[in-house]
Design a protein around this motif. Structure first.
Motif, short mmCIF file in Angstrom:
data_model
loop_
_atom_site.label_atom_id
_atom_site.label_comp_id
_atom_site.label_asym_id
_atom_site.label_seq_id
_atom_site.Cartn_x
_atom_site.Cartn_y
_atom_site.Cartn_z
N LEU A 155 0.85 -1.18 0.00
CA LEU A 155 0.00 0.00 0.00
C LEU A 155 0.89 1.24 0.00
O LEU A 155 1.98 1.22 0.57
CB LEU A 155 -0.90 -0.01 1.24
N SER A 156 0.43 2.30 -0.61
CA SER A 156 1.16 3.58 -0.62
C SER A 156 0.33 4.65 0.07
O SER A 156 -0.89 4.51 0.26
CB SER A 156 1.47 4.01 -2.05
N ALA A 157 1.00 5.76 0.41
CA ALA A 157 0.28 6.89 0.99
C ALA A 157 -0.73 7.46 -0.02
O ALA A 157 -1.85 7.82 0.36
CB ALA A 157 1.27 7.97 1.43
N ALA A 158 -0.34 7.52 -1.29
CA ALA A 158 -1.24 8.06 -2.31
C ALA A 158 -2.49 7.20 -2.44
O ALA A 158 -3.61 7.73 -2.52
CB ALA A 158 -0.52 8.16 -3.64
N ASP A 159 -2.33 5.87 -2.47
CA ASP A 159 -3.50 5.00 -2.55
C ASP A 159 -4.37 5.10 -1.30
O ASP A 159 -5.60 4.99 -1.38
CB ASP A 159 -3.06 3.54 -2.76
N THR A 160 -3.75 5.31 -0.16
CA THR A 160 -4.52 5.44 1.08
C THR A 160 -5.39 6.69 1.04
O THR A 160 -6.55 6.66 1.48
CB THR A 160 -3.58 5.47 2.29
N VAL A 161 -4.86 7.78 0.50
CA VAL A 161 -5.68 8.98 0.31
C VAL A 161 -6.86 8.65 -0.60
O VAL A 161 -8.00 9.08 -0.35
CB VAL A 161 -4.85 10.14 -0.26
N ARG A 162 -6.61 7.90 -1.65
CA ARG A 162 -7.71 7.51 -2.56
C ARG A 162 -8.78 6.70 -1.83
O ARG A 162 -9.98 6.90 -2.04
CB ARG A 162 -7.14 6.72 -3.74
N VAL A 163 -8.36 5.80 -0.95
CA VAL A 163 -9.33 5.00 -0.19
C VAL A 163 -10.22 5.91 0.66
O VAL A 163 -11.45 5.77 0.68
CB VAL A 163 -8.59 3.98 0.70
N TYR A 164 -9.61 6.86 1.36
CA TYR A 164 -10.39 7.77 2.19
C TYR A 164 -11.27 8.68 1.34
O TYR A 164 -12.41 9.02 1.73
CB TYR A 164 -9.48 8.61 3.08
N ARG A 165 -10.79 9.12 0.18
CA ARG A 165 -11.61 9.97 -0.68
C ARG A 165 -12.83 9.21 -1.17
O ARG A 165 -13.94 9.77 -1.23
CB ARG A 165 -10.79 10.50 -1.85
N TYR A 166 -12.64 7.94 -1.52
CA TYR A 166 -13.81 7.13 -1.89
C TYR A 166 -14.78 7.03 -0.71
O TYR A 166 -15.99 7.25 -0.85
CB TYR A 166 -13.41 5.73 -2.33
N LEU A 167 -14.25 6.70 0.45
CA LEU A 167 -15.09 6.49 1.62
C LEU A 167 -15.88 7.74 1.97
O LEU A 167 -17.08 7.67 2.28
CB LEU A 167 -14.20 6.07 2.80
N LEU A 168 -15.25 8.91 1.87
CA LEU A 168 -15.90 10.16 2.29
C LEU A 168 -16.81 10.76 1.21
O LEU A 168 -17.82 11.39 1.53
CB LEU A 168 -14.83 11.18 2.67
N ASP A 169 -16.45 10.57 -0.06
CA ASP A 169 -17.14 11.30 -1.13
C ASP A 169 -17.98 10.43 -2.06
O ASP A 169 -18.82 10.96 -2.79
CB ASP A 169 -16.12 12.07 -1.97
#
Length: 382
Positions: A155-169
């Motif tokens: 996992l990368s930091a960039a992909d983790t941001v993507r996971v949270y963006r999906y979850l929130l938006d």
């Protein structure tokens, strides 16, 4: 007056604003310029991948090795939870047994719950499904020779941001509210006995929500008698061909900070083999304190090193008051104020001053704080 100096006092660090373009290219892990490492406070021997995304402006305020791949440790539990809820529909009633497992997995990083969902839902296929669904660029299942080690997911930091963006938006509101509600209710202690309130939780005032990850350490903190076992994914292994380091201890803090989950923070770190948990905890905190996190409020106080093992945080400034938790050995703590309390003697030291730790909601005797003199400098009286 008692005179002592144990260890090195870490000074309070200044928030460093590092505005970067949203899609900037980040250098490869381990080869970033020394000036950039100094700017984010990256200690010697620590490798990091960092991404901080401001949802209000739609831009990254920090990126450093954001595409570098780390073993996820328990951060993969976000994918495990999302996958389990994916096809259930927005109003799917979660069975009580599943809800109990999901709650403890997300709040207290329970490994048994994660393993149950991992085995039930196809192991590495969970990761493959989530890669396709969320269009993750750097995420991959564990190595073929370790199929049950979900914490070895790349996992990368960039992909983790993507996971949270999906979850929130993008996620259905019930899924978003359920998962984020659990992350906001993160417990200080994981079910394996590790203190998991590092990084985001240690630096910022609420509101925040966190999913942490740790791997390869011997536990300190949250226990008073026997040390906790290593986590499920923590057995040291050589780095596989894809370059994901499975050997060095890993400590990651991810989540959101600020009202309305304004900013997503993902910080992945690797530490030298043999690094004590308290030191890694402190080093990660020093990095997080320097990040530009819009909407985040730093808890006021001064940062100090500590010494000793099993140092108790108590409800009042007395040794007969309730033990709230124990500190990871040698961890940095934030002192908000100090007061006179019960006189404590730990030969050759005697002191009646106690420091209030706002992040723990209790007191420790100043004997165990690395600072000269009985009172801590520049810390007000309670």
């Amino acid at each position: 007056m008692q005179i002592r100096f144990i260890g090195v006092l870490r000074p309070a660090v200044v928030l460093t604003v590092l505005a970067l373009a949203a899609l900037c290219t980040t250098p490869a892990l381990g080869v970033a310029p020394s000036a950039r490492q100094a700017a984010i406070g990256l200690p010697a021997g620590v490798s990091a991948g960092i991404a901080v995304f401001d949802r209000q402006t739609g831009t990254f305020t920090e990126q450093f090795n954001a595409r570098a791949r780390f073993r996820s440790a328990s951060v993969v539990k976000l994918l495990i939870a999302l996958d389990h809820l994916w096809d259930r529909g927005p109003s799917y009633p979660i069975p009580d047994a599943d809800r109990a497992r999901l709650d403890v997995m997300l709040r207290s990083s329970d490994d048994g719950a994660a393993s149950a969902f991992w085995d039930r839902n196809g192991g590495g296929a969970i990761v493959e499904r989530m890669v396709a669904r969320l269009k993750l660029a750097d995420t991959a299942p564990p190595p073929a020779d370790r199929p049950g080690f979900w914490g070895y997911t790349a996992l990368s930091a960039a992909d983790t941001v993507r996971v949270y963006r999906y979850l929130l938006d993008e996620a259905p509101a019930p899924v978003r509210d359920y998962i984020m509600g659990n992350l906001r209710a993160s417990t200080r202690c994981g079910t394996d006995g590790y203190d998991q309130s590092f990084g985001i939780a240690a630096v910022f005032d609420r509101p925040w929500a966190v999913k942490q990850g740790w791997s390869g350490f011997d536990s300190n903190g949250c226990t008073t008698d026997t040390p906790a076992p290593r986590k499920q994914e923590s057995a040291p292994r050589p780095a596989p061909a894809d370059g994901v380091d499975l050997r060095r201890p890993a400590l990651h803090t991810t989540g959101t900070v600020g009202a309305a989950d304004r900013t997503i923070v993902a910080v992945f770190t690797l530490h030298a083999e043999g690094t004590p948990y308290g030191k890694a905890y402190s080093d990660l905190g020093e990095v997080v304190r320097r990040l530009n996190v819009p909407g985040g409020t730093h808890t006021p106080g001064g940062w100090f090193g500590t010494w000793g093992s099993g140092v108790r945080v108590r409800a009042r400034a007395t040794t007969d008051s309730a033990v709230l938790t124990t500190l990871p050995a040698g961890v940095d703590v934030l002192a908000g104020c100090q007061k006179r309390g019960q006189t404590v003697t730990v030969p050759p030291y005697t002191n009646d001053w106690w420091a209030y730790l706002p992040k723990y909601g209790g007191y420790i005797t100043n004997i165990y704080v690395s600072s000269p003199g009985d009172k801590l400098p520049d810390i007000p009286d309670c």
